[in-house]
Scaffold this motif. Structure first.
Motif, PDB file in Angstrom:
ATOM      1  N   ILE A  88      29.247  -5.057 -35.515  1.00 43.11           N
ATOM      2  CA  ILE A  88      29.473  -6.026 -36.499  1.00 43.11           C
ATOM      3  C   ILE A  88      30.856  -6.115 -36.992  1.00 43.11           C
ATOM      4  O   ILE A  88      31.517  -7.186 -37.309  1.00 43.11           O
ATOM      5  CB  ILE A  88      28.588  -5.719 -37.867  1.00 43.11           C
ATOM      6  CG1 ILE A  88      27.082  -5.780 -37.659  1.00 43.11           C
ATOM      7  CG2 ILE A  88      29.052  -6.423 -39.208  1.00 43.11           C
ATOM      8  CD1 ILE A  88      26.338  -5.426 -38.712  1.00 43.11           C
ATOM      9  N   PHE A  89      31.687  -4.873 -36.772  1.00 38.87           N
ATOM     10  CA  PHE A  89      32.782  -4.998 -37.268  1.00 38.87           C
ATOM     11  C   PHE A  89      33.759  -5.643 -36.241  1.00 38.87           C
ATOM     12  O   PHE A  89      35.005  -6.024 -36.429  1.00 38.87           O
ATOM     13  CB  PHE A  89      33.352  -3.340 -37.449  1.00 38.87           C
ATOM     14  CG  PHE A  89      34.847  -3.032 -37.777  1.00 38.87           C
ATOM     15  CD1 PHE A  89      35.215  -3.516 -39.128  1.00 38.87           C
ATOM     16  CD2 PHE A  89      35.830  -2.546 -37.194  1.00 38.87           C
ATOM     17  CE1 PHE A  89      36.586  -3.325 -39.446  1.00 38.87           C
ATOM     18  CE2 PHE A  89      37.318  -2.718 -37.538  1.00 38.87           C
ATOM     19  CZ  PHE A  89      37.271  -3.013 -38.551  1.00 38.87           C
ATOM     20  N   CYS A  90      33.289  -5.514 -34.943  1.00 36.19           N
ATOM     21  CA  CYS A  90      34.017  -6.079 -33.736  1.00 36.19           C
ATOM     22  C   CYS A  90      33.975  -7.558 -33.897  1.00 36.19           C
ATOM     23  O   CYS A  90      34.885  -8.231 -33.221  1.00 36.19           O
ATOM     24  CB  CYS A  90      33.328  -5.748 -32.384  1.00 36.19           C
ATOM     25  SG  CYS A  90      33.729  -4.147 -31.758  1.00 36.19           S
ATOM     26  N   GLY A  98      40.000  -9.129 -28.638  1.00 35.72           N
ATOM     27  CA  GLY A  98      38.611  -9.288 -27.901  1.00 35.72           C
ATOM     28  C   GLY A  98      37.575  -8.218 -28.166  1.00 35.72           C
ATOM     29  O   GLY A  98      36.480  -8.514 -27.786  1.00 35.72           O
ATOM     30  N   SER A  99      38.245  -6.987 -28.490  1.00 32.80           N
ATOM     31  CA  SER A  99      37.270  -5.902 -29.078  1.00 32.80           C
ATOM     32  C   SER A  99      37.927  -5.055 -29.818  1.00 32.80           C
ATOM     33  O   SER A  99      39.468  -5.224 -29.944  1.00 32.80           O
ATOM     34  CB  SER A  99      36.749  -5.416 -27.680  1.00 32.80           C
ATOM     35  OG  SER A  99      37.867  -4.771 -27.157  1.00 32.80           O
ATOM     36  N   ARG A 100      37.291  -3.910 -30.245  1.00 33.32           N
ATOM     37  CA  ARG A 100      38.198  -2.960 -31.193  1.00 33.32           C
ATOM     38  C   ARG A 100      38.981  -1.974 -30.159  1.00 33.32           C
ATOM     39  O   ARG A 100      38.689  -1.848 -28.877  1.00 33.32           O
ATOM     40  CB  ARG A 100      37.320  -2.142 -31.715  1.00 33.32           C
ATOM     41  CG  ARG A 100      36.560  -2.778 -32.956  1.00 33.32           C
ATOM     42  CD  ARG A 100      35.514  -1.757 -33.631  1.00 33.32           C
ATOM     43  NE  ARG A 100      36.853  -0.824 -34.199  1.00 33.32           N
ATOM     44  CZ  ARG A 100      36.354   0.162 -35.092  1.00 33.32           C
ATOM     45  NH1 ARG A 100      35.081   0.542 -35.164  1.00 33.32           N
ATOM     46  NH2 ARG A 100      37.148   1.086 -35.677  1.00 33.32           N
ATOM     47  N   THR A 243      38.277   1.391 -25.357  1.00 31.10           N
ATOM     48  CA  THR A 243      37.022   0.812 -25.645  1.00 31.10           C
ATOM     49  C   THR A 243      36.087   2.289 -25.824  1.00 31.10           C
ATOM     50  O   THR A 243      34.773   2.016 -26.115  1.00 31.10           O
ATOM     51  CB  THR A 243      36.322   0.555 -24.470  1.00 31.10           C
ATOM     52  OG1 THR A 243      36.411   1.036 -23.085  1.00 31.10           O
ATOM     53  CG2 THR A 243      37.165  -1.006 -24.279  1.00 31.10           C
ATOM     54  N   CYS A 244      36.672   3.300 -25.829  1.00 30.02           N
ATOM     55  CA  CYS A 244      35.870   4.794 -26.010  1.00 30.02           C
ATOM     56  C   CYS A 244      35.732   4.935 -27.476  1.00 30.02           C
ATOM     57  O   CYS A 244      36.589   5.535 -28.151  1.00 30.02           O
ATOM     58  CB  CYS A 244      36.338   5.972 -25.239  1.00 30.02           C
ATOM     59  SG  CYS A 244      35.625   7.307 -25.404  1.00 30.02           S
ATOM     60  N   CYS A 264      27.647   5.700 -23.641  1.00 21.59           N
ATOM     61  CA  CYS A 264      27.608   4.373 -24.022  1.00 21.59           C
ATOM     62  C   CYS A 264      27.909   3.377 -22.873  1.00 21.59           C
ATOM     63  O   CYS A 264      27.561   2.164 -22.848  1.00 21.59           O
ATOM     64  CB  CYS A 264      28.291   3.911 -25.287  1.00 21.59           C
ATOM     65  SG  CYS A 264      30.225   4.064 -25.012  1.00 21.59           S
ATOM     66  N   PHE A 265      28.813   4.029 -22.086  1.00 20.92           N
ATOM     67  CA  PHE A 265      28.935   3.209 -20.772  1.00 20.92           C
ATOM     68  C   PHE A 265      30.031   2.083 -20.811  1.00 20.92           C
ATOM     69  O   PHE A 265      30.181   1.340 -20.174  1.00 20.92           O
ATOM     70  CB  PHE A 265      27.991   2.702 -19.975  1.00 20.92           C
ATOM     71  CG  PHE A 265      27.200   3.887 -19.708  1.00 20.92           C
ATOM     72  CD1 PHE A 265      27.716   4.998 -18.856  1.00 20.92           C
ATOM     73  CD2 PHE A 265      25.710   4.111 -19.921  1.00 20.92           C
ATOM     74  CE1 PHE A 265      26.792   6.201 -18.679  1.00 20.92           C
ATOM     75  CE2 PHE A 265      24.793   4.982 -19.557  1.00 20.92           C
ATOM     76  CZ  PHE A 265      25.344   6.153 -19.047  1.00 20.92           C
ATOM     77  N   ASN A 266      30.524   1.805 -22.167  1.00 21.94           N
ATOM     78  CA  ASN A 266      31.418   1.009 -22.412  1.00 21.94           C
ATOM     79  C   ASN A 266      32.770   1.222 -21.527  1.00 21.94           C
ATOM     80  O   ASN A 266      33.407   0.073 -21.292  1.00 21.94           O
ATOM     81  CB  ASN A 266      32.089   0.983 -24.256  1.00 21.94           C
ATOM     82  CG  ASN A 266      30.773   0.225 -24.847  1.00 21.94           C
ATOM     83  OD1 ASN A 266      29.793  -0.052 -24.550  1.00 21.94           O
ATOM     84  ND2 ASN A 266      30.936   0.787 -26.165  1.00 21.94           N
ATOM     85  N   CYS A 267      33.193   2.364 -21.367  1.00 26.71           N
ATOM     86  CA  CYS A 267      34.431   2.446 -20.616  1.00 26.71           C
ATOM     87  C   CYS A 267      34.215   1.882 -19.170  1.00 26.71           C
ATOM     88  O   CYS A 267      35.320   1.383 -18.479  1.00 26.71           O
ATOM     89  CB  CYS A 267      34.779   4.024 -20.604  1.00 26.71           C
ATOM     90  SG  CYS A 267      33.539   5.120 -20.101  1.00 26.71           S
ATOM     91  N   VAL A 268      32.943   2.120 -18.733  1.00 28.90           N
ATOM     92  CA  VAL A 268      32.797   1.896 -17.194  1.00 28.90           C
ATOM     93  C   VAL A 268      32.917   0.312 -17.103  1.00 28.90           C
ATOM     94  O   VAL A 268      33.283  -0.216 -16.030  1.00 28.90           O
ATOM     95  CB  VAL A 268      31.400   2.741 -16.903  1.00 28.90           C
ATOM     96  CG1 VAL A 268      31.099   1.906 -15.382  1.00 28.90           C
ATOM     97  CG2 VAL A 268      31.322   3.917 -17.066  1.00 28.90           C
TER      98      VAL A 268
END
Length: 533
Positions: A88-90, A98-100, A243-244, A264-268
């Motif tokens: 939501i904050f993003c 584009g992202s936090r 992104t971590c 969470c695999f956001n970094c990958v």
């Protein structure tokens, strides 16, 4: 360009399949969901630990050892809630970057392992206050019960009112009665803590405050499958670090702190060149990693600091155990003395009535974490969360309150859904003979004496015939209580017309007792000839 990340998609699907039923189970005021949904609650670490489900606990620890802390991103509802807050904050950040953007921070190992050790030490002595405050599942439960559920009920009432104006009565208005000011405040504080930590530092709560996260980190740091750098493919772009949300990736030194990584695999997915991968890479496997002699001094220093912090925390807690033991004994004696004053002093508050299956007040206080799922699921709404009226050691735990209802004679819902088994599972036969308290009659308040009129409502609503009417004056009859039959269900108290102080009140048993099941009245078989006229 981002690569498709099937691991992240699988993680999101699993999180939805676990989080949504748990959330709906808490906010389900119409009893639509099946009671078997409560099985998902037993997957939580602290409830599994307190309920003695060793198999579940070992499974969670093995998952952390093999795959890392997937519990924190898929199974724990508080962890998933933090991901939702982050998402939501993003939404407000997409126009800019584009992202936090997160950054690497050194772990606060001294704090997180001290909190873990202190929580365990206090728990061993039956002091559950710290566990109640820090347990992620219980905090989520209080948020769901005291904030989300009332909002859903309020929206239902608005919709029901609107439909009724169109002669559509498919929905009905419900009363929001199972929350208190203190419980709403506790849920609001927990939610604000989640929001603040997520907004400023991502998964700071999970990696610094949460005892479950600290426990799992002891195993995940040696995980067989982990996220690690492929140094030949890494372009040092820094996207993975930004992104971590666990702030565990140091893109400068190409290290990943697996004790804080929540998988969470956001970094990958943010790595365009494949420089970061989730793969089988146990700590003993050094084929693609530098030798110990070539390792970065900062990495060796960090590992050394981690060991020192954990040993220091253990030594501090070990040294404080005698003090904790003394405080626990003193608190227990103080609580017993306070209970005695409640029994003897006029106008003093009696001990709280705990649900059938709790066995005793002391046992209930030692095991209940105040998640309040029993409050949400009670069909007669007699369970209410407490504040500090019964002391700090009973804070946020439910009590039985016969304000406008009573405990159904054959109902065992609360004992079925309790994930910690603070309310032990009961059969219907056991429930019908469990005495949680005894009805106490105050003749000077009864309208039979004060107004000289017939009543008998308490006797009519007693399912065990413990309250019966006896001759009083002339044709009047007055209630009398047989404590050998009373189970403390509150049928008499809830129906008593006397206000504000009722003429019959259930006094709690500090240790539950058992009574004999009342004998059924003999049924006489009558044969009817013809049409019975």
């Amino acid at each position: 360009m981002k690569r498709p990340n099937y691991l992240k998609g699988l993680r999101v699907i699993l999180a939805i399949l676990i989080f949504v039923p748990i959330l709906l189970f808490f906010v389900d005021f119409a009893d639509v969901l099946p009671d078997k949904v409560h099985v998902l609650l037993h997957l939580q670490v602290i409830p599994a630990l307190l309920s003695g489900m060793v198999g579940i606990l070992i499974l969670q620890l093995l998952l952390a050892l093999v795959f890392g802390r997937i519990y924190c991103s898929t199974i724990c509802p508080a962890g998933v809630l933090q991901d939702i807050i982050n998402r939501i904050f993003c939404l407000g950040k997409k126009k800019k970057k584009g992202s936090r953007r997160f950054g690497y921070h050194k772990p606060m190992n001294a704090l997180r392992y001290s909190l873990l050790a202190l929580t365990v030490a206090l728990g061993l002595f039956g002091i559950m206050e710290l566990c109640v405050v820090l347990d992620p599942y219980s905090n989520f439960g209080r948020i769901a019960n005291n904030l989300f559920r009332p909002v859903v009920m309020w929206l239902n009432n608005l919709l029901a009112e609107g439909l009724s104006r169109m002669d559509n009565y498919s929905l009905y208005s419900v009363t929001i009665s199972n929350v208190t000011t203190f419980s709403v405040l506790s849920g609001l504080i927990a939610l604000l803590v989640f929001i603040a930590t997520v907004v400023f530092r991502g998964r700071l709560f999970c990696n610094t405050i949460c005892p479950v996260g600290a426990l799992l980190s002891l195993f995940s740091r040696y995980a067989f499958f982990r996220i690690s750098f492929d140094k030949s493919s890494c372009t040092h772009c820094g996207n993975c670090e930004h992104t971590c949300k666990a702030e565990a990736i140091d893109s400068k030194n190409l290290t990943v702190d697996t004790s804080r990584c929540v998988d969470c695999f956001n970094c990958v997915s943010s790595c365009a060149k494949g420089g970061l991968r989730y793969r089988f890479n146990p700590p003993l496997r050094k084929a693609d990693e530098p030798s110990a002699e070539q390792a970065e001094p900062s990495a060796r220093m960090e590992a050394s600091n981690t060991r020192r912090a954990f040993l220091a925390a253990g030594a501090t807690v070990a040294a404080s155990l005698p003090i904790v033991s003394t405080l626990a004994d003193e608190a227990r004696r103080h609580g017993q003395g306070k209970g005695n004053r409640h029994r003897k002093g006029r106008g003093k508050k009696w001990p709280p009535i705990v649900p059938p299956g709790a066995i005793s007040i002391e046992r209930f206080k030692d095991i209940c974490t105040g998640c309040q799922i029993c409050v949400t699921q009670c069909p007669s709404h007699v369970l209410r969360p407490t504040g500090l009226e019964y002391g700090f050691d009973y804070m946020l735990k439910p009590r039985v309150a016969y304000i406008d209802s009573y405990c159904n004679y054959e109902c065992t819902v609360c004992s079925e859904v309790c994930p910690t088994h603070a309310i032990k599972p009961l059969t219907k036969e056991e429930k019908m003979t469990t005495q949680v308290g005894v009805a106490t009659f105050f003749i000077n308040r009864c309208i039979v004496k004060t107004e000289g009129t017939d009543c008998g409502a308490c006797s009519e609503h007693c399912p065990t015939q413990a309250v019966h009417m006896v001759s009083y004056e002339g044709t009047l009859t007055i209630p009398q209580v047989n404590p050998d039959l009373c189970i403390g269900c509150g049928g008499c108290e809830s129906i008593c017309p006397v206000r504000p102080m009722r003429a019959i009140i259930v006094k709690a048993n500090e240790v539950h007792k058992f009574v004999e099941k009342p004998k059924e009245e003999e049924k006489i078989k009558v044969e009817i000839d013809d049409f019975g006229f």
